[in-house]
Write a protein that holds these residues in place. Structure first.
Motif, mmCIF file in Angstrom:
data_model
loop_
_atom_site.group_PDB
_atom_site.id
_atom_site.type_symbol
_atom_site.label_atom_id
_atom_site.label_comp_id
_atom_site.label_asym_id
_atom_site.label_seq_id
_atom_site.Cartn_x
_atom_site.Cartn_y
_atom_site.Cartn_z
ATOM 1 N N ALA A 27 -4.928 -8.894 0.734
ATOM 2 C CA ALA A 27 -3.816 -8.707 -0.356
ATOM 3 C C ALA A 27 -4.688 -8.332 -1.686
ATOM 4 C CB ALA A 27 -3.020 -9.732 -0.651
ATOM 5 N N ARG A 28 -5.651 -9.012 -1.894
ATOM 6 C CA ARG A 28 -6.348 -9.013 -3.164
ATOM 7 C C ARG A 28 -7.233 -7.666 -3.267
ATOM 8 N NH1 ARG A 28 -9.634 -14.872 -3.018
ATOM 9 N NH2 ARG A 28 -7.797 -16.030 -3.815
ATOM 10 N N ASN A 29 -6.895 -6.542 -2.321
ATOM 11 C CA ASN A 29 -7.566 -5.262 -2.524
ATOM 12 C C ASN A 29 -6.708 -4.179 -2.622
ATOM 13 O OD1 ASN A 29 -10.374 -6.242 -1.528
ATOM 14 N ND2 ASN A 29 -9.706 -6.233 0.509
ATOM 15 N N GLU A 66 1.017 -1.395 -0.037
ATOM 16 C CA GLU A 66 0.009 0.096 0.013
ATOM 17 C C GLU A 66 1.043 1.366 -0.030
ATOM 18 O OE1 GLU A 66 -2.506 -0.729 3.288
ATOM 19 O OE2 GLU A 66 -4.049 -1.909 2.316
ATOM 20 N N ALA A 67 1.915 1.137 0.718
ATOM 21 C CA ALA A 67 2.829 2.370 0.806
ATOM 22 C C ALA A 67 3.372 2.602 -0.494
ATOM 23 C CB ALA A 67 3.780 2.274 1.900
ATOM 24 N N ILE A 68 3.887 1.477 -1.256
ATOM 25 C CA ILE A 68 4.641 1.556 -2.462
ATOM 26 C C ILE A 68 3.441 2.218 -3.342
ATOM 27 C CG2 ILE A 68 5.880 0.257 -4.372
ATOM 28 C CD1 ILE A 68 6.826 -1.609 -2.300
ATOM 29 N N GLU A 69 2.339 1.956 -3.373
ATOM 30 C CA GLU A 69 1.104 2.119 -4.480
ATOM 31 C C GLU A 69 1.096 3.605 -4.073
ATOM 32 O OE1 GLU A 69 -3.173 1.001 -5.779
ATOM 33 O OE2 GLU A 69 -2.049 -0.023 -3.890
ATOM 34 N N ASN A 71 -3.091 -3.151 -5.269
ATOM 35 C CA ASN A 71 -2.601 -3.453 -6.449
ATOM 36 C C ASN A 71 -1.149 -4.107 -6.614
ATOM 37 O OD1 ASN A 71 -2.183 -3.224 -9.387
ATOM 38 N ND2 ASN A 71 -1.474 -1.277 -9.378
ATOM 39 N N ALA A 72 -1.327 -5.632 -6.188
ATOM 40 C CA ALA A 72 -0.188 -6.402 -6.049
ATOM 41 C C ALA A 72 -0.540 -7.785 -6.773
ATOM 42 C CB ALA A 72 0.250 -6.557 -5.085
ATOM 43 N N ARG A 73 0.413 -8.508 -7.327
ATOM 44 C CA ARG A 73 0.328 -9.681 -7.481
ATOM 45 C C ARG A 73 0.243 -10.692 -6.236
ATOM 46 N NH1 ARG A 73 2.746 -7.420 -12.090
ATOM 47 N NH2 ARG A 73 1.859 -7.769 -13.890
ATOM 48 N N VAL A 74 -0.496 -11.780 -6.304
ATOM 49 C CA VAL A 74 -0.552 -12.475 -5.131
ATOM 50 C C VAL A 74 0.034 -13.924 -5.325
ATOM 51 C CG1 VAL A 74 -1.567 -13.289 -2.964
ATOM 52 C CG2 VAL A 74 -1.919 -11.164 -4.132
ATOM 53 N N LEU A 75 0.944 -14.688 -4.765
ATOM 54 C CA LEU A 75 1.263 -16.266 -4.732
ATOM 55 C C LEU A 75 1.164 -16.604 -3.343
ATOM 56 C CD1 LEU A 75 4.535 -16.081 -6.678
ATOM 57 C CD2 LEU A 75 2.228 -16.695 -7.519
ATOM 58 N N SER A 76 0.607 -18.016 -3.420
ATOM 59 C CA SER A 76 0.041 -18.442 -2.081
ATOM 60 C C SER A 76 1.219 -19.564 -1.938
ATOM 61 C CB SER A 76 -1.067 -19.191 -2.057
ATOM 62 O OG SER A 76 -1.052 -20.240 -3.077
ATOM 63 N N LYS A 77 1.746 -19.580 -0.733
ATOM 64 C CA LYS A 77 3.009 -20.510 -0.493
ATOM 65 C C LYS A 77 2.386 -22.134 -0.323
ATOM 66 C CE LYS A 77 6.028 -17.517 2.205
ATOM 67 N NZ LYS A 77 6.632 -17.204 3.666
ATOM 68 N N PRO A 78 3.330 -22.839 -0.629
ATOM 69 C CA PRO A 78 4.433 -22.646 -1.383
ATOM 70 C C PRO A 78 4.107 -22.822 -2.816
ATOM 71 C CG PRO A 78 4.164 -25.282 -1.099
ATOM 72 C CD PRO A 78 2.967 -24.573 -0.317
ATOM 73 N N GLU A 111 -6.447 -15.355 5.576
ATOM 74 C CA GLU A 111 -7.097 -13.975 5.819
ATOM 75 C C GLU A 111 -6.331 -12.767 5.134
ATOM 76 O OE1 GLU A 111 -5.209 -15.478 9.519
ATOM 77 O OE2 GLU A 111 -6.446 -16.072 8.080
ATOM 78 N N GLU A 112 -4.830 -13.093 5.169
ATOM 79 C CA GLU A 112 -3.774 -12.353 4.504
ATOM 80 C C GLU A 112 -4.107 -12.138 2.822
ATOM 81 O OE1 GLU A 112 -0.351 -13.576 5.851
ATOM 82 O OE2 GLU A 112 -0.349 -12.796 7.525
#
Length: 751
Positions: A712-714, A688-691, A716-723, A707-708
């Motif tokens: 995170a979907r809200n 959010e700070a970078i955006e 402007n970032a791409r999201v990967l779930s571990k692993p 929950e994270e």
């Protein structure tokens, strides 16, 4: 399509239930039903008994009024008959005296002695109020002498019915119809006459006495008195012609048959007396009670009629008084009983609310204890799964490094490690699902089509001894689920069914549409698809069934089960907005039912793969800022990124990463950050700070918590779930590098 209702279990139904013994003492429920029944019975009696009494009293009163009216008509008609008989007997005597007076005298002789005869006629008829005049007529109908006028006017009655009738021997014409007298002041009269005879018996003329109609009308009016409004009287001839009546009839009805058709019929039949009940008709009004009597041997009848409308009017007035006197206290009693019923209902509702509140308190206390236990277990499992995810990331990254370095001698060992990684990823997914920390990727699917494609997967999970039966109609609604979680849930249930049928059996998959509404006794409302998974295995005992959905609970031998299968099924259904239940009994098999929400959009088939476009050759890697609190995960990821040709700068938390991003001396093209890490900021805060910067950078966030992931979907970032898959990361990096090159390309040059 017929669907199974959730409130119709086969033997018993199990849902998570951790309620403990209530600390509150049981209070016996008041017998509201008996009290309500008693009050309702009293209310019915208070309504029925007055109604029965009023109905019986009203009926008896009406019958009494009819009997009284009938008695009045009989008494009145008897008096009228006696009066008329005296009048007609007197007239017959007067006729005989006059006949004796002129017997043996011819017409000329009567004319010669007219003065003497006039005086004698005046003396004979003048003393009676009913007599209008006395007349002597010759055989040709000419008036010879009259009691009122001398000399007699020149008049003839040769054309009158009474003259021709008496001359021809008709008895009925001895009493004429009503007429307006030709001799006199135009009084309304009817005549009684006898024939004069010569010595040889031939017709010599007529002796007639004219009777005033008003005399009879006045007598009837006086006789009826107060009953005059309800009762009418008539004097009629045998043929029904009206001679006198009260109330008086119009002149047009004098010579007609009696207005009451039933009376005319009775007179024509020759009855001397009787009582009739006439029906309403258009000419003469409403129904009546009619009594009639013949006047001696004369062709005359007296009738008396009592209008039933008067009876009904009096009866209605009596009924109103009766209703008011009876129902006024009854209504008060009804209100008292009604208020008692209302108060009883209020007491019952208060009791139910008190019971519900007590039950709710017990449930809340039990649910609170269980939630604390499950929260602690979930946090423990989630923390273990998160750390285990990091270990898997380390192993996965190093396996990829080894493969990229082209180590051929250990290819078999690397493949074994990769298979173990997949098993570990599945176990981690189950742990996070039970802890409600596994992210869901919900999509709408056609279950029938998906089930057909997953048949072989289920068959492999069941083994060769178990028969698989799939009974899913194409009319089943689409469902909104995470496909991977649904697949894992079916595999878990299928594996349990296989273990419950070591000697073989049948595993059946069915699906039905189900609409649940408030009041169905089920904790869900809305449209759902019920997926029934039934086996013919040994079943579960009641004590085992009660713990079936509890995490880490298993009845399998050591090393054969984790206790995470059915808890994953329940957690998946609950997080999808549905529910899971179990029906089972020893020897009756087990049925697991999944209630999954109906998809709001029509499921679509996966789009056909587009032809792969060749990416333009790129030069130079990305300057990547890697933010990770685990040194070993960071080392493996950094090594992989550098092998891909990128320049990597590593920091251990988001606070340090933001300082580097804001430093113009250290240019950065991309930030890859874990979400969960120490410091004042986490990965989402960093994104959010970078955006918010004047020149925002692309950000890739990595997490294993649901929950994270939702938060995170809200951003402007791409999201990967571990692993995450290293190949997927590499593809994303290529896309970002291509976008960067498009931005820095000189204007006017083709891309």
């Amino acid at each position: 399509m017929t669907s199974h209702r959730p409130d119709e279990p086969r033997t018993s139904q199990a849902v998570p239930n951790w309620q403990e013994e209530s600390p509150y003492p049981a209070v016996p429920e008041p017998d509201f039903a008996v009290r309500r029944f008693t009050l309702i019975a009293l209310l019915i009696a208070a309504i029925v008994l007055p109604c029965v009494y009023v109905a019986a009293s009203a009926y008896a009163n009406f019958r009494a009024r009819v009997a009284e009216a009938t008695d009045i008509t009989l008494r009145t008609v008897r008096i009228g008959e006696e009066h008329a008989l005296k009048v007609f007997d007197l007239n017959e005597t007067l006729d005989a005296r006059i006949d004796d007076l002129v017997r043996g005298l011819g017409n000329e002789q009567v004319r010669n002695q007219e003065a003497t005869i006039h005086e004698k006629l005046k003396t004979i008829g003048g003393g009676y109020p009913q007599v209008a005049s006395v007349s002597i007529f010759g055989p040709d109908g000419m008036l010879l002498a009259n009691s009122r006028y001398y000399p007699a006017p020149h008049a003839s009655i040769a054309d009158r019915d009474d003259f021709t009738g008496i001359r021809d021997g008709k008895v009925i014409e001895n009493v004429s119809k009503v007429m307006i007298g030709r001799v006199g002041a135009g009084e309304t009269v009817f005549n009684t006459g006898i024939a004069r005879r010569n010595e040889d018996g031939s017709f010599a003329g007529l002796v007639s006495v004219a009777l005033r109609q008003s005399y009879f009308d006045a007598f009837y009016r006086e006789l009826l008195g107060n009953e005059g409004e309800a009762v009418t009287m008539m004097l009629t001839r045998e043929d029904g012609a009206v001679l006198a009546s009260y109330p008086p009839l119009p002149v047009a009805q004098w010579s007609l048959a009696a207005p009451r058709s039933a009376l005319a019929t009775a007179l024509a039949s020759g009855n001397r007396d009787g009582v009739l009940h006439t029906r309403p008709n258009g000419k003469n009004g409403g129904a009546e009670i009619v009594a009639y009597r013949r006047v001696g041997s004369y062709p005359v009848f007296v009738s008396c009629a009592y209008r039933e409308s008067a009876i009904w009017a009096d009866w209605y007035r009596h009924l109103m008084v009766l209703v008011v006197s009876v129902f006024t206290p009854s209504i008060v009693l009804w209100l008292v009983i009604g208020l008692s019923l209302k108060r009883l209902a209020a007491e019952e509702q208060a009791w139910a609310r008190w019971q519900a509140e007590a039950s709710m308190r017990r449930s809340i206390e039990s649910a609170y204890r269980q939630s604390r236990k499950m929260e602690a277990l979930g946090n423990l499992v989630g923390s273990v799964a998160h750390d285990f995810n990091n270990l898997l990331m380390i192993v996965s990254a190093n396996v990829q490094i080894a493969r990229r370095r082209g180590v051929k001698a250990i290819d078999t060992e690397l493949s074994a490690i990769e298979r173990a990684l997949k098993g570990g990823q599945s176990l981690t997914r189950q742990l996070l699902g039970v802890a409600r920390k596994q992210p869901l990727r919900s999509e709408t699917i056609e279950f029938a089509r998906w089930m057909a494609a997953s048949r072989e997967l289920l068959r492999a999970s069941l083994g060769a001894k178990v028969e698989l039966v799939i009974d899913v109609s194409t009319n089943v609604w689409p469902i909104l689920v995470d496909v991977a979680e649904l697949e894992l849930a079916l595999i878990n249930i299928a594996v349990n069914a296989r273990d419950a049928m070591p000697n073989g059996g049948r595993f059946t998959v069915r699906a039905n549409n189900l609409s649940l509404r408030h009041g169905d006794g089920f904790p869900l409302t809305g449209d759902f698809v019920e997926i029934s998974l039934d086996d013919t295995g040994s079943g579960m005992a009641r004590d085992v069934l009660a713990h079936a959905f509890e995490p880490l609970f298993t009845t399998k031998p050591k090393g054969m089960g984790t206790g995470l299968g059915l808890p994953q099924v329940f957690a998946f259904c609950e997080r999808s907005g549905g529910l899971a239940t179990i029906d089972s009994a020893i020897g009756a098999g087990t049925s697991v039912r999944l209630y999954l929400p109906r998809g709001s959009a029509v499921a679509t088939a996966a789009p056909a793969a587009e032809p792969r476009r060749e990416e333009p050759a790129t030069t130079g890697g990305l300057r990547i800022l890697l933010v990770e609190d685990n040194d070993e995960v960071a080392a493996g990821t950094e090594a992989l990124l550098e092998m891909m040709g990128h320049t990597v700068t590593y920091v251990f938390n988001a606070d340090a990463a933001l300082q580097l991003v804001e430093d113009p001396a250290a240019p950065v093209d991309l930030v890859i950050s874990d979400i969960h890490m120490p410091g004042a900021m986490n990965g989402i805060d960093l994104a959010e700070a970078i955006e918010a910067l004047p020149s925002p950078l692309p950000v890739i966030l990595v997490t294993g918590y649901a929950e994270e992931l939702e938060r995170a979907r809200n951003v402007n970032a791409r999201v990967l779930s571990k692993p995450f898959d290293i190949a997927l990361l590499e593809k994303i990096l290529q896309t970002i590098r291509h976008e960067r090159e498009q931005r820095v390309q000189p204007a006017g040059k083709p891309g």
